[in-house]
Structure formats: C-alpha cells, structure tokens
Design an enzyme around this catalytic site. Structure first.
Site, PDB file in Angstrom:
ATOM      1  N   VAL A 197      35.015  35.993  30.608  1.00  0.00           N
ATOM      2  CA  VAL A 197      34.311  35.805  31.502  1.00  0.00           C
ATOM      3  C   VAL A 197      33.979  36.768  32.587  1.00  0.00           C
ATOM      4  O   VAL A 197      34.392  37.074  33.462  1.00  0.00           O
ATOM      5  CB  VAL A 197      33.420  34.191  31.515  1.00  0.00           C
ATOM      6  CG1 VAL A 197      32.209  35.462  32.395  1.00  0.00           C
ATOM      7  CG2 VAL A 197      33.110  33.836  31.072  1.00  0.00           C
ATOM      8  N   LEU A 198      33.739  37.914  32.693  1.00  0.00           N
ATOM      9  CA  LEU A 198      33.824  38.840  33.866  1.00  0.00           C
ATOM     10  C   LEU A 198      32.195  39.261  33.980  1.00  0.00           C
ATOM     11  O   LEU A 198      31.170  39.990  33.340  1.00  0.00           O
ATOM     12  CB  LEU A 198      34.619  40.677  33.068  1.00  0.00           C
ATOM     13  CG  LEU A 198      34.328  41.545  33.933  1.00  0.00           C
ATOM     14  CD1 LEU A 198      35.558  40.838  35.325  1.00  0.00           C
ATOM     15  CD2 LEU A 198      34.908  42.873  33.627  1.00  0.00           C
ATOM     16  N   TYR A 257      44.504  46.956  42.098  1.00  0.00           N
ATOM     17  CA  TYR A 257      43.512  45.934  41.656  1.00  0.00           C
ATOM     18  C   TYR A 257      43.462  45.010  42.736  1.00  0.00           C
ATOM     19  O   TYR A 257      44.600  44.953  42.840  1.00  0.00           O
ATOM     20  CB  TYR A 257      44.135  44.798  40.280  1.00  0.00           C
ATOM     21  CG  TYR A 257      44.090  45.731  38.858  1.00  0.00           C
ATOM     22  CD1 TYR A 257      43.035  45.831  38.219  1.00  0.00           C
ATOM     23  CD2 TYR A 257      45.011  46.424  38.363  1.00  0.00           C
ATOM     24  CE1 TYR A 257      42.980  46.522  36.711  1.00  0.00           C
ATOM     25  CE2 TYR A 257      45.277  46.617  37.020  1.00  0.00           C
ATOM     26  CZ  TYR A 257      44.282  46.637  36.376  1.00  0.00           C
ATOM     27  OH  TYR A 257      44.032  46.678  34.643  1.00  0.00           O
ATOM     28  N   SER A 301      42.565  44.008  29.611  1.00  0.00           N
ATOM     29  CA  SER A 301      42.017  43.314  29.405  1.00  0.00           C
ATOM     30  C   SER A 301      42.429  42.605  27.879  1.00  0.00           C
ATOM     31  O   SER A 301      42.509  42.482  27.855  1.00  0.00           O
ATOM     32  CB  SER A 301      40.320  43.713  29.577  1.00  0.00           C
ATOM     33  OG  SER A 301      39.996  43.485  30.859  1.00  0.00           O
ATOM     34  N   VAL A 321      47.476  31.540  35.167  1.00  0.00           N
ATOM     35  CA  VAL A 321      48.877  32.998  35.828  1.00  0.00           C
ATOM     36  C   VAL A 321      47.183  34.350  36.035  1.00  0.00           C
ATOM     37  O   VAL A 321      46.723  34.609  34.625  1.00  0.00           O
ATOM     38  CB  VAL A 321      49.830  33.398  35.113  1.00  0.00           C
ATOM     39  CG1 VAL A 321      50.316  34.801  35.537  1.00  0.00           C
ATOM     40  CG2 VAL A 321      50.159  32.165  34.999  1.00  0.00           C
ATOM     41  N   ARG A 368      55.452  44.737  36.663  1.00  0.00           N
ATOM     42  CA  ARG A 368      54.520  46.103  36.324  1.00  0.00           C
ATOM     43  C   ARG A 368      55.065  46.794  37.668  1.00  0.00           C
ATOM     44  O   ARG A 368      55.488  46.546  38.839  1.00  0.00           O
ATOM     45  CB  ARG A 368      53.114  45.548  36.528  1.00  0.00           C
ATOM     46  CG  ARG A 368      52.951  45.077  34.538  1.00  0.00           C
ATOM     47  CD  ARG A 368      51.427  45.020  34.449  1.00  0.00           C
ATOM     48  NE  ARG A 368      50.904  44.031  35.162  1.00  0.00           N
ATOM     49  CZ  ARG A 368      49.851  43.777  35.318  1.00  0.00           C
ATOM     50  NH1 ARG A 368      48.602  44.480  35.032  1.00  0.00           N
ATOM     51  NH2 ARG A 368      49.292  42.372  36.565  1.00  0.00           N
ATOM     52  N   GLU A 404      39.353  47.916  39.133  1.00  0.00           N
ATOM     53  CA  GLU A 404      38.609  47.085  38.351  1.00  0.00           C
ATOM     54  C   GLU A 404      37.507  47.143  38.232  1.00  0.00           C
ATOM     55  O   GLU A 404      36.280  46.225  37.382  1.00  0.00           O
ATOM     56  CB  GLU A 404      38.470  45.751  38.351  1.00  0.00           C
ATOM     57  CG  GLU A 404      38.375  45.076  40.012  1.00  0.00           C
ATOM     58  CD  GLU A 404      38.827  45.110  40.673  1.00  0.00           C
ATOM     59  OE1 GLU A 404      39.248  44.585  41.661  1.00  0.00           O
ATOM     60  OE2 GLU A 404      40.004  45.993  40.984  1.00  0.00           O
ATOM     61  N   VAL A 463      38.407  40.863  26.560  1.00  0.00           N
ATOM     62  CA  VAL A 463      39.156  39.813  26.472  1.00  0.00           C
ATOM     63  C   VAL A 463      39.107  39.119  25.323  1.00  0.00           C
ATOM     64  O   VAL A 463      40.262  38.899  24.669  1.00  0.00           O
ATOM     65  CB  VAL A 463      39.114  39.475  28.019  1.00  0.00           C
ATOM     66  CG1 VAL A 463      39.910  37.986  27.628  1.00  0.00           C
ATOM     67  CG2 VAL A 463      40.054  40.273  29.070  1.00  0.00           C
ATOM     68  N   HIS A 472      40.048  42.308  43.061  1.00  0.00           N
ATOM     69  CA  HIS A 472      39.863  41.458  42.651  1.00  0.00           C
ATOM     70  C   HIS A 472      39.265  40.821  44.179  1.00  0.00           C
ATOM     71  O   HIS A 472      39.413  39.143  44.157  1.00  0.00           O
ATOM     72  CB  HIS A 472      40.339  41.124  41.844  1.00  0.00           C
ATOM     73  CG  HIS A 472      40.570  40.776  40.961  1.00  0.00           C
ATOM     74  ND1 HIS A 472      39.649  41.780  39.657  1.00  0.00           N
ATOM     75  CD2 HIS A 472      42.457  41.754  40.098  1.00  0.00           C
ATOM     76  CE1 HIS A 472      40.618  41.836  38.665  1.00  0.00           C
ATOM     77  NE2 HIS A 472      41.465  42.011  38.722  1.00  0.00           N
ATOM     78  N   LYS A 514      49.109  44.894  41.926  1.00  0.00           N
ATOM     79  CA  LYS A 514      47.849  44.035  42.178  1.00  0.00           C
ATOM     80  C   LYS A 514      48.314  43.864  43.901  1.00  0.00           C
ATOM     81  O   LYS A 514      48.206  45.747  44.179  1.00  0.00           O
ATOM     82  CB  LYS A 514      48.998  42.619  41.319  1.00  0.00           C
ATOM     83  CG  LYS A 514      49.124  42.316  40.493  1.00  0.00           C
ATOM     84  CD  LYS A 514      48.418  41.995  39.351  1.00  0.00           C
ATOM     85  CE  LYS A 514      47.444  41.115  40.314  1.00  0.00           C
ATOM     86  NZ  LYS A 514      45.582  40.666  39.450  1.00  0.00           N
ATOM     87  N   ALA A 534      39.657  34.970  33.128  1.00  0.00           N
ATOM     88  CA  ALA A 534      39.364  35.708  34.479  1.00  0.00           C
ATOM     89  C   ALA A 534      39.186  34.643  35.389  1.00  0.00           C
ATOM     90  O   ALA A 534      38.599  35.173  36.390  1.00  0.00           O
ATOM     91  CB  ALA A 534      37.534  34.997  33.969  1.00  0.00           C
ATOM     92  N   VAL A 535      40.553  33.978  35.978  1.00  0.00           N
ATOM     93  CA  VAL A 535      41.155  33.202  37.336  1.00  0.00           C
ATOM     94  C   VAL A 535      41.423  34.150  38.014  1.00  0.00           C
ATOM     95  O   VAL A 535      41.353  33.944  38.980  1.00  0.00           O
ATOM     96  CB  VAL A 535      43.028  32.372  37.041  1.00  0.00           C
ATOM     97  CG1 VAL A 535      43.420  33.521  36.393  1.00  0.00           C
ATOM     98  CG2 VAL A 535      43.075  31.797  37.836  1.00  0.00           C
TER      99      VAL A 535
END
Length: 361
Positions: free
Chosen positions: A238-239, A93, A133, A297, A15, A117, A178, A95, A74, A267-268
């Site tokens: 799960v978020l 993003y 998502s 991933v 991307r 996010e 998701v 995280h 990312k 959710a990794v």
C-alpha cells in the site's frame, strides 16, 4: 556544480547514489563529482571505475557531504545528521512521514531536501519510486517463498505446490506497482493469488493483465478479515504518496493466521500497513509474532544492488543533471521535480508531509 556521493550507512545497503556512467555524464557536462572511497563497491563498482568516469575519490564521508549537492539512495541516518549543511541540495529517498527526527533535523539544518519518492509526473505516476517498487515487489515473493521454508521458521509450504498438493496462497494488499510485480512473481511460481485494492479502475486493468489467474477483490475491512487467515504469504503493498501507510491488518487479524505463515510489508518505510510489523534489517530480517514470521526490511532492493543501482540511476540521472545544470531553478522549470521538494528554507513544503507533521508547520 560540486556533487557528493557518500557511501550508504544503512544496514547492508550496498546501492550507491550515482553509478560510474552517471558520473561520466555529469563530468562531461562540466560538473565535479566526489565519491567516498568504496561507495560503489557493494554494487560492483570499484574506485577505479569512478576515477575513469572522471570522479574524484575522497577518503571520508564528510568530504563527500561538503558539496553543493549530495546524491544518495536512502535517507540520512542520525550519525550523518551533523554532515548535512545549510544551503545544499539533498536528493535521495526520504520517506519523511515515518521519520520525525529526520524531518525535524532537515528543517533545522536549512537544507533543500528533494525526495525521490514524491517526484510526480502529470499522470500521477512516480518515476523515481517505480524502479525500486518493481524490484521490491518481485523480491517480496522471492523472500516470502524463502521464509516459508521450514528451516527459516515457516510452514514448510512450496508456493507452487506439486501435482496432488495444493499450491500456497498469496494475498497482496494493494494493486499498484509493488502489488502487480508481486503478483507476476507469485503467478509465475504457480501460487494461488488474491489482490485487494480500493481502486476499481485499477482492478479492471489488472484483469486485463492476469485474467482468471488472479482473484481480484475490492478492499474493505470485511474482505481483509476474510482472506488474511488463509494466506500463506501476506504482502503489504500500500502506498499513499508522502503519507504514512494506513493500517489495514490489525493485530487481531494476524493472530488468526496459521502458525508459520509469512508477512512481508513493502510499505514498512512509510510506516507499514500491518499493525504487528515493525522495521527490521538485512542482518536481522525477520521476527515471529503470534506464530507468524514477519519480514520488514525497509531497503529490500539493497539485496540486489547491482541491478537496483542501475535501475535507479536510469530514472534519477536526468533529474540529477537538471539540478546540476540549473540549481534550484530546475524546480521552476520542471513541475514534476518540484513535487519532490519536501523541505526548503527551514520549512516543510510538501503538502502530504505537512499534514503528517502539522505541529512543525
């Protein structure tokens, strides 16, 4: 404003932060965009596409990073840390809850870091997370079905089954965007689907969406322990915005799953909700633990960059343009964008991230 678009460095991340159409919109508004050579090639955008849109092509990453604002997809990886500059805006993003080294460096660097996010609308929806998502949810079933194939290490189960043979069972933890998109794909394939969530209102909404085609269950430890062993495909969806995802499935529960079952944890990138799962990559996407195939991933939508880049830009471009036109004043003018602010003036700003890293506050 000068805006940089570096090439993504995460494993097989194709991307790109800005599409040519977004670049054109910025250039038409009087801004200058500097795109690293071949940054968009993996998504189907050539250097010539960007030149025609009004961008300047730069040969090295540092030439894209040396700008007022950097727009990525990312989070920056350690080799990019030295390129982050004091006073610039980083929009991507992040995280951070699952990335302490990055968090520490952003604080030290003095950058203004705004995370896609955590941009949040008044109705609590996450407009810049939602498009990815949707894609990740759909891909979770697509990849899960693939790794259930015997040649990929799976049980050899066809999720949709055939007449005379039961379909596969898909268990989805979380009924948000998701989980909903994963369920749509799994139902479409003909699988048996269960969704677990703690939000009764959400479960009621999902009933209007799926009717009796999906079994909707209230999520608690006992329920999870009951359904996980029978899952052919277990999807973590799960978020908790800005926070690390809670661990819902223990190592003990995973050990009860049948050999060759598959776990996909979307959710990794927020730490994951399954104890045995750790981040993998597109190059090495899976590993086997307790006889179960684990897929972790963190940049799943990178597998479909042509679709994902355009979907992301449809959502991010209005905010990018606001930041380009108004600078940091855009945060004062737009409360939703302000909620995306994670780091500013050498400090953690976002409340959820501050809770995770209380020692850095």
């Amino acid at each position: 404003m000068e805006i940089g678009v570096p090439k993504e460095t995460k494993d097989q991340e194709f991307r790109v932060g800005l599409s040519p159409s977004s670049v054109r919109g910025l250039c038409d508004s009087g801004h200058m965009v500097f795109v690293e050579t071949d940054a968009g090639l993996g998504a189907g955008f050539t250097n010539e596409d960007y030149l025609q849109a009004g961008a300047k092509i730069v040969a090295e990453a540092k030439d894209a990073w040396n700008r007022d604002m950097v727009v990525k997809v990312k989070e920056p990886l350690p080799p990019e840390f030295p390129l982050i500059q004091k006073g610039q805006i980083l929009f991507t993003y992040l995280h951070l809850a699952a990335a302490r080294p990055l968090t520490e460096h952003l604080i030290q660097a003095g950058v203004t870091a705004i995370a896609y996010e955590t941009v949040e609308l008044p109705n609590h929806s996450l407009p810049l997370l939602t498009p990815m998502s949707i894609i990740a949810g759909r891909l979770s079933v697509q990849f899960g079905a693939r790794y259930l194939e015997r040649q990929q290490g799976g049980r050899g189960v066809l999720l949709g089954g055939v007449p005379g043979v039961s379909p596969g069972r898909v268990v989805i933890l979380g009924g948000g965007v998701v989980g909903t998109e994963a369920a749509k794909m799994a139902v479409g394939l003909g699988a048996q689907v269960q969704i677990l969530d703690i939000n009764l209102e959400r479960l009621a909404y999902l009933e209007t969406l799926f009717g009796s085609r999906v079994e909707l269950l209230y999520s608690n430890a006992a329920q999870i322990e009951r359904v996980v062993p029978d899952a052919d495909l277990l999807i973590g969806a799960v978020l908790v915005p800005g926070r690390k995802a809670p661990t819902l499935v223990s190592r003990e529960f995973v050990a009860k799953m049948r050999s060759g079952s598959v776990i996909v944890d979307v959710a990794v990138d927020q730490g994951g909700c399954i104890e045995t799962l750790h981040p993998t990559s597109h190059t090495h996407p899976t590993y086997v633990e307790a006889g179960v195939v684990h897929y972790g991933v963190p940049n799943m939508p990178g597998a479909v960059p042509w679709t994902a880049t355009q979907a992301l830009n449809n959502s991010t471009f209005p905010y990018v343009l606001k930041l380009a036109n108004q600078g940091l004043k855009a945060l004062d003018a737009d409360p939703s964008l302000a909620k995306g602010l994670n780091v500013a003036d050498h400090k953690l700003v976002h409340p959820a991230v501050r809770e995770v890293f209380a020692d850095l506050v």
